[in-house]
Design an enzyme around this catalytic site. Structure first.
Site, PDB file in Angstrom:
ATOM      1  N   LYS A   2      -2.913   0.210   2.844  1.00 59.01           N
ATOM      2  CA  LYS A   2      -3.891  -0.877   2.923  1.00 59.01           C
ATOM      3  C   LYS A   2      -4.491  -0.970   4.313  1.00 59.01           C
ATOM      4  CE  LYS A   2      -2.504  -4.080  -0.731  1.00 59.01           C
ATOM      5  NZ  LYS A   2      -2.022  -5.455  -1.036  1.00 59.01           N
ATOM      6  N   SER A  14       6.451 -11.447  -5.662  1.00 54.01           N
ATOM      7  CA  SER A  14       5.515 -11.376  -6.776  1.00 54.01           C
ATOM      8  C   SER A  14       5.834 -10.175  -7.659  1.00 54.01           C
ATOM      9  CB  SER A  14       4.082 -11.241  -6.263  1.00 54.01           C
ATOM     10  OG  SER A  14       3.736 -12.347  -5.471  1.00 54.01           O
ATOM     11  N   ASP A  47     -10.287  -7.515  -0.428  1.00 57.78           N
ATOM     12  CA  ASP A  47      -9.022  -7.818   0.237  1.00 57.78           C
ATOM     13  C   ASP A  47      -9.335  -8.442   1.585  1.00 57.78           C
ATOM     14  OD1 ASP A  47      -6.333  -8.006   0.358  1.00 57.78           O
ATOM     15  OD2 ASP A  47      -5.922  -5.873   0.545  1.00 57.78           O
ATOM     16  N   ALA A 100       4.202  -7.037  -9.668  1.00 58.13           N
ATOM     17  CA  ALA A 100       3.150  -6.128  -9.202  1.00 58.13           C
ATOM     18  C   ALA A 100       1.773  -6.658  -9.566  1.00 58.13           C
ATOM     19  CB  ALA A 100       3.360  -4.746  -9.793  1.00 58.13           C
ATOM     20  N   GLY A 136       0.795  -1.214   0.000  1.00 57.66           N
ATOM     21  CA  GLY A 136       0.000   0.000   0.000  1.00 57.66           C
ATOM     22  C   GLY A 136       0.829   1.266   0.000  1.00 57.66           C
ATOM     23  N   SER A 186       0.106  -2.513  -7.797  1.00 58.15           N
ATOM     24  CA  SER A 186       1.038  -1.409  -7.563  1.00 58.15           C
ATOM     25  C   SER A 186       1.861  -1.125  -8.818  1.00 58.15           C
ATOM     26  CB  SER A 186       1.968  -1.757  -6.401  1.00 58.15           C
ATOM     27  OG  SER A 186       2.871  -2.782  -6.781  1.00 58.15           O
TER      28      SER A 186
END
Length: 513
Positions: A298, A204, A266, A206, A178, A209
């Site tokens: 987040k 990972s 989420d 993106a 976030g 983001s």
């Protein structure tokens, strides 16, 4: 029972991401005889593999007679070659769907039921609608701690699993995210592995983001390592900074994330399962979770962070993982760069101990490194932080980072964007805050992370006094069109930078303070 007639595989060259689709002519005899229509779910079989896919019908001239078309994901899952014979069948009963319906009606699932759902999703037996149903039924706090534990374990068991019998403890860290520019991982991994910790870090690319750790590291070195190559890097350096996709850790998580992103959901339980399943699959025993808290991060507040931290600890304890969660400042972007190349510049400047290195990124990376070293050695946080500082400032972390990159394929130069423009303030005032979400969106509109050189370089931080027409950031893009599009987004969202006083220039004397 009559034998199914074959159709012949034809690659359509259509990217449907991870959703398998097949294409049949409207006049196909098998379509008509079996009653297949658009959106029908079909089972496609080769001699060695089977897949359930969604049907689209196409005009007769699109496909050769007697052929069946495949999306890229379906083609690759079945490992097809052009013209290969396949057979088409009605979908058999998927027993785990009864567990899905049970969850939709609000009833808890046991470990076997959750395992069945995850296994069938991993075998591509669920449609996107059915996956969305499972995600929705689990959202909003409707996963208990025991269900989250079962979900984590089931997801970790799908795909490859790494084991490190030669190492007693294996470390990892993860940020909830976030915060644009929060690229601490390459620095932390370099520091703690230089201190002797084993940290096989897979990250990972993106998802939502403008850059993930894998995107930033891909600017600097090779990240798509095979399982065998990853093991060699770990044996050589004690660490890696690789992308998780090719290694195949918890691949079902990628299928769930794709739908979560589309739904903009989420779920706390699924977030915990997503993170910890990959840590378990990577063979980690000790995990540090960075939890940035801020109004546009987040995690919006301390209460939300504490609830998530407790769930992390409960699930980790049940799975035998040693866990530490730390809450950090999530009020503004970290560092100066946003986007793969610009974040890579920040990482290098910190590791090289350059005078212009962003102090907030240095402080955050040192704090997180200290937390991991404290977990490993048992010393207090102050001593561990000092150890991390000495490793960074002595150059040991930079030597270790270069060793990791060399083991992964060599350290590359950071690319430079072809086009850039300064984004200037309309007013004089003090910068009170910045909207992390819209700042990330601005970098994405400019082309990040698909264009690694695209993104932003911030020229101000919260608390700075700003003159009218002073640059707030430099915007980078690979093409003039993307640059113009991102610039227009900024003009429509100038309030993503919050000033005081708003729309009123400060007196000259105050501007000079």
């Amino acid at each position: 029972m009559s034998r199914a007639l074959p159709l012949y595989a034809y690659r359509m060259g259509i990217d449907t991401h991870q959703e398998p689709r097949v294409y049949m002519r409207a006049d196909c005899a098998i379509c008509r005889a079996e009653g297949y229509t658009a959106s029908t779910r079909l089972q496609i079989k080769t001699e060695s593999r089977s897949l359930i896919a969604t049907l689209n019908t196409v005009a007769d001239h699109i496909l050769p007679h007697g052929s069946i078309g495949f999306s890229d994901s379906a083609w690759e899952f079945l490992a097809l070659v052009q013209g290969q014979a396949v057979t088409v069948h009605h979908v058999p009963e998927i027993r785990s769907l009864s567990a899905l319906r049970k969850k939709i009606y609000g009833h808890p699932l046991n470990a076997d039921e959750i395992s069945g759902v995850i296994q069938d999703i991993g075998r591509h037996l669920y449609s996107d609608i059915e996956i969305a149903g499972f995600i929705t039924a689990c959202a909003g706090g409707r996963l208990t701690s025991s269900e989250t534990t079962a979900l984590t374990r089931a997801m970790a068991q799908i795909g490859n699993q790494l084991h490190w019998p030669q190492y007693e403890r294996v470390f990892d860290k993860h940020s909830i995210g976030g915060l644009p520019g929060n690229r601490t991982t390459p620095i932390v991994v370099s520091i703690v592995s230089a201190a002797g910790l084993i940290i096989p870090k897979t990250s990972s690319h993106a998802i939502t983001s403008p850059a993930g750790t894998a995107d930033t590291m891909a600017v600097l070195t090779s990240v798509d390592l095979t399982l065998e190559r990853l093991r060699k890097v770990i044996d050589r350096t004690g660490a890696c900074l690789a992308a998780g996709g090719k290694v195949g850790l918890s691949p079902t998580d990628d299928l769930l994330i794709r739908i979560e992103r589309a739904l903009d959901l989420d779920s706390e339980g699924q977030l915990v399962a997503s993170v910890l399943s990959k840590k378990m699959a990577a063979g980690s025993t000790h995990v540090l979770i960075d939890m940035p808290v801020g109004p546009t991060a987040k995690l919006r507040n301390q209460k939300q962070a504490k609830v998530l931290s407790k769930l992390f600890h409960d699930v980790a304890s049940a799975l035998g993982l040693t866990m530490r969660c730390v809450m950090t400042d999530g009020t503004e972007a970290v560092g100066n760069g946003i986007g793969p190349a610009e974040e890579a510049r920040d990482v290098l400047s910190v590791l090289r101990n350059e005078s212009a290195a962003p102090t907030d990124l240095v402080a955050r990376a040192l704090y997180l490194s200290g937390q991991l070293l404290s977990m490993a050695t048992g010393v207090d946080d102050v001593q561990a932080l000092q150890q991390a500082r000495e490793i960074l400032h002595s150059g040991q972390a930079w030597i270790q980072f270069r060793a990791i990159c060399e083991a992964q394929g060599g350290l590359r130069d950071v690319p430079v964007a072809s086009h850039h423009i300064e984004l200037r303030s309309e007013y004089a005032g003090k910068l009170l805050g910045m909207d992390n979400r819209r700042l990330a969106r601005l970098a994405k509109v400019a082309g990040a992370p698909a264009s690694p050189e695209a993104g932003l370089r911030l020229r101000v931080k919260v608390g700075d006094s700003v003159e009218a027409r002073q640059p707030l950031a430099t915007l980078y893009a690979a093409t003039p069109g993307e640059l113009a599009y991102a610039r227009e987004y900024f003009h429509q969202n100038r309030d993503l930078f919050e000033f005081s006083p708003v729309n009123t220039p400060l007196p000259q004397a105050e501007q000079q303070q």
